[in-house]
Design a protein around this motif. Structure first.
Motif, PDB file in Angstrom:
ATOM      1  N   ARG A   1      -7.071 -15.241 -11.772  1.00  0.00           N
ATOM      2  CA  ARG A   1      -5.888 -16.039 -11.837  1.00  0.00           C
ATOM      3  C   ARG A   1      -5.961 -17.441 -11.457  1.00  0.00           C
ATOM      4  O   ARG A   1      -5.634 -18.386 -12.305  1.00  0.00           O
ATOM      5  CB  ARG A   1      -4.906 -15.373 -10.951  1.00  0.00           C
ATOM      6  CG  ARG A   1      -3.586 -16.184 -10.850  1.00  0.00           C
ATOM      7  CD  ARG A   1      -2.602 -15.438  -9.554  1.00  0.00           C
ATOM      8  NE  ARG A   1      -1.515 -16.197  -9.511  1.00  0.00           N
ATOM      9  CZ  ARG A   1      -0.702 -16.281  -8.382  1.00  0.00           C
ATOM     10  NH1 ARG A   1      -1.153 -15.346  -7.504  1.00  0.00           N
ATOM     11  NH2 ARG A   1       0.501 -16.762  -8.342  1.00  0.00           N
TER      12      ARG A   1
ATOM     13  N   GLY B   1      -5.861 -20.529 -14.046  1.00  0.00           N
ATOM     14  CA  GLY B   1      -4.793 -21.386 -13.756  1.00  0.00           C
ATOM     15  C   GLY B   1      -5.139 -22.818 -13.665  1.00  0.00           C
ATOM     16  O   GLY B   1      -4.578 -23.787 -13.924  1.00  0.00           O
TER      17      GLY B   1
ATOM     18  N   CYS C   1      -4.088 -28.445  -9.138  1.00  0.00           N
ATOM     19  CA  CYS C   1      -5.200 -27.965  -9.934  1.00  0.00           C
ATOM     20  C   CYS C   1      -6.638 -28.070  -9.089  1.00  0.00           C
ATOM     21  O   CYS C   1      -7.362 -27.116  -9.209  1.00  0.00           O
ATOM     22  CB  CYS C   1      -5.223 -29.080 -10.848  1.00  0.00           C
ATOM     23  SG  CYS C   1      -6.909 -28.993 -12.139  1.00  0.00           S
TER      24      CYS C   1
ATOM     25  N   SER D   1      -2.297 -15.995 -15.356  1.00  0.00           N
ATOM     26  CA  SER D   1      -2.976 -17.128 -15.109  1.00  0.00           C
ATOM     27  C   SER D   1      -2.719 -18.598 -15.844  1.00  0.00           C
ATOM     28  O   SER D   1      -2.263 -19.428 -14.996  1.00  0.00           O
ATOM     29  CB  SER D   1      -4.526 -16.903 -15.785  1.00  0.00           C
ATOM     30  OG  SER D   1      -5.104 -15.661 -14.924  1.00  0.00           O
ATOM     31  N   VAL D   2      -2.419 -18.559 -16.976  1.00  0.00           N
ATOM     32  CA  VAL D   2      -1.804 -19.681 -17.655  1.00  0.00           C
ATOM     33  C   VAL D   2      -0.520 -19.991 -17.435  1.00  0.00           C
ATOM     34  O   VAL D   2       0.066 -21.278 -17.048  1.00  0.00           O
ATOM     35  CB  VAL D   2      -2.205 -19.478 -19.079  1.00  0.00           C
ATOM     36  CG1 VAL D   2      -1.670 -20.841 -19.923  1.00  0.00           C
ATOM     37  CG2 VAL D   2      -3.630 -19.511 -19.290  1.00  0.00           C
TER      38      VAL D   2
ATOM     39  N   THR E   1       0.765 -18.882 -13.221  1.00  0.00           N
ATOM     40  CA  THR E   1      -0.144 -19.774 -12.244  1.00  0.00           C
ATOM     41  C   THR E   1      -0.085 -21.328 -12.497  1.00  0.00           C
ATOM     42  O   THR E   1       0.142 -22.122 -11.867  1.00  0.00           O
ATOM     43  CB  THR E   1      -1.452 -19.307 -11.980  1.00  0.00           C
ATOM     44  OG1 THR E   1      -1.197 -17.948 -11.570  1.00  0.00           O
ATOM     45  CG2 THR E   1      -2.101 -19.946 -10.963  1.00  0.00           C
ATOM     46  N   GLY E   2      -0.376 -21.424 -13.631  1.00  0.00           N
ATOM     47  CA  GLY E   2      -0.636 -22.882 -14.354  1.00  0.00           C
ATOM     48  C   GLY E   2       0.496 -23.563 -14.657  1.00  0.00           C
ATOM     49  O   GLY E   2       0.839 -24.595 -14.163  1.00  0.00           O
TER      50      GLY E   2
END
Length: 321
Positions: free
Chosen positions: A39, A43, A183, A236-237, A240-241
C-alpha cells in the motif's frame, strides 16, 4: 467556495471513509504486513512525480540529515502506526476503527501540548474532552468483546497523531510541502518495513509460537493477482496516494480549517458505508458516540465563541454541590 476547492475536500473525504472497508476486504487475500508494505510503496510512488516537480521548482536539495528525518517519520507512520492499524481492522469492525482513527487530530493536539508546549485553547480542550467521551461511548470499555482490536486501533491513532506533529515540524525544517513530506515518509517507511519483512525469512523469527505465524516468512507480493489488482490499486493509488495528496492540497488551497472537514465527516460517513458494503450493524451506542465526536469536531471549526456558550450552558444547568 469554488467547485474545484470543494472537490479537494469531497474526494478525499469519500476515499478516507472507504479506507477501512477496502483494507478489511483486502485482508482476506494478504498478510497484514504485506498489505501495508504494498500500500505505502505504491502510494509513495504515485506521489513521487509531484514531489520531484516541487523539489525542482523550489531548487531544494535534500541533505543526509533531511533524509534521516524523512526516514524517522516514515518509520513512525508506516512501520508502527499503520501496521497496528491494519491488524486492528482485521480484528475489529471497520466502522469502529475508522472512528478511532478519525480522533488522531485530537491526539495530535495533546502531543503538541505535552511535548512541544503548544498552546491548547479552551475550544481545543473542550473538543478534546468531547472526542474522548465519544470514543468511550463507542468502545464501551466495561464490555469489550474484542479488546485487542480496540487497543491496537487506539495505539495506531495516537501514533498517527505523533506522525502528524513530526511531519509538520520536520517538513518545516527541511523546507518542503506536506505532500512531498508524505511521499518521502511513505517510501522510506515502505523500505524500512521491507527490510523487517526480509528478516522474517531468517532464523531470527523462525521459532516464534504458532499464534505469531503472521510474523514468520512474511510474503512481499504473494497476494497480488488479477483478481486482487483492482482492489490493491484502489487502496494504494486512490486511498493512500490521491487521498493524502488532495488532503494536503486542500490545506494549501482552502485552508486548514476547511480541510479538517475531511476528518470531521469521516466518523459519520464510514459507518454508513460499512453498513451497506460490509453489513456491519450500527448500534445505538455507536450513533451516540458519533454525534458526540462530531460535536467536538464541529467546535474546533466554529471557534471560541460557541465553546464559551456551551460551557456556560453546562455550568448553569449543573446544580451546585
Amino acid at each position: 467556495m469554488k467547485i474545484k476547492s470543494i472537490l479537494y475536500i469531497v474526494i478525499p473525504m469519500f476515499l478516507f471513509s472507504s479506507m477501512e472497508i477496502a483494507l478489511k476486504i483486502a485482508g482476506g487475500h494478504f498478510n497484514p504486513i504485506e498489505l501495508n508494505f504494498i500500500r505505502f510503496l505504491i502510494g509513495g510512488l504515485a506521489l513521487l512525480p509531484f514531489t520531484i516537480v516541487h523539489l525542482r521548482q523550489n531548487h531544494i536539495k535534500l541533505a543526509i540529515r533531511d533524509l534521516l528525518l524523512c526516514a524517522l517519520t516514515g518509520f513512525v507512520i508506516v512501520v508502527v502506526s499503520m501496521t497496528l492499524y491494519q491488524f486492528s481492522i482485521q480484528i475489529s469492525k471497520a466502522s469502529v476503527i475508522a472512528i478511532i482513527l478519525s480522533a488522531n487530530p485530537i491526539f495530535g493536539l495533546m502531543i503538541g501540548f505535552i511535548f512541544l508546549r503548544e498552546k491548547l485553547t479552551r475550544t481545543n480542550t473542550f473538543a478534546l474532552v468531547l472526542t474522548l467521551v465519544g470514543l468511550l461511548v463507542i468502545i464501551n470499555p466495561f464490555n469489550l468483546s474484542k479488546p485487542m482490536g480496540i487497543i491496537l486501533g487506539l495505539l495506531s491513532s495516537i501514533i498517527f497523531g505523533v506522525y502528524g506533529v513530526m511531519s509538520r515540524i520536520y517538513g518545516g525544517k527541511i523546507g518542503i510541502n506536506g505532500l512531498s513530506m508524505t511521499c518521502l515518509a511513505f517510501l522510506f517507511g515502505a523500505g524500512e518495513l521491507g527490510i523487517l519483512m526480509g528478516l522474517t525469512h531468517t532464523s531470527l523469527v523462525s521459532n516464534l509460537p504458532a499464534r505469531y505465524s503472521e510474523f514468520v516468512n512474511v510474503p512481499f507480493f504473494k497476494g497480488l493477482s488479477l483478481q486482487t489488482l483492482p482492489l490493491i490499486l484502489y487502496i494504494s493509488v486512490l486511498v493512500t496516494g490521491v487521498a493524502f495528496g488532495l488532503y494536503f492540497l486542500s490545506m494549501e488551497k482552502v485552508g486548514i480549517v476547511q480541510a479538517s472537514l475531511i476528518f470531521l465527516i469521516k466518523p459519520a460517513l464510514a459507518p454508513i458505508l460499512s453498513l451497506f458494503i460490509l453489513g456491519e450493524e450500527i448500534s445505538p451506542r455507536t450513533i451516540i458516540g458519533i454525534v458526540i465526536i462530531l460535536a467536538g469536531s464541529a467546535i474546533t471549526l466554529v471557534g471560541e465563541d460557541i465553546a464559551y456558550r456551551v460551557i456556560a450552558l453546562v455550568k448553569r444547568t449543573t446544580p451546585n454541590s
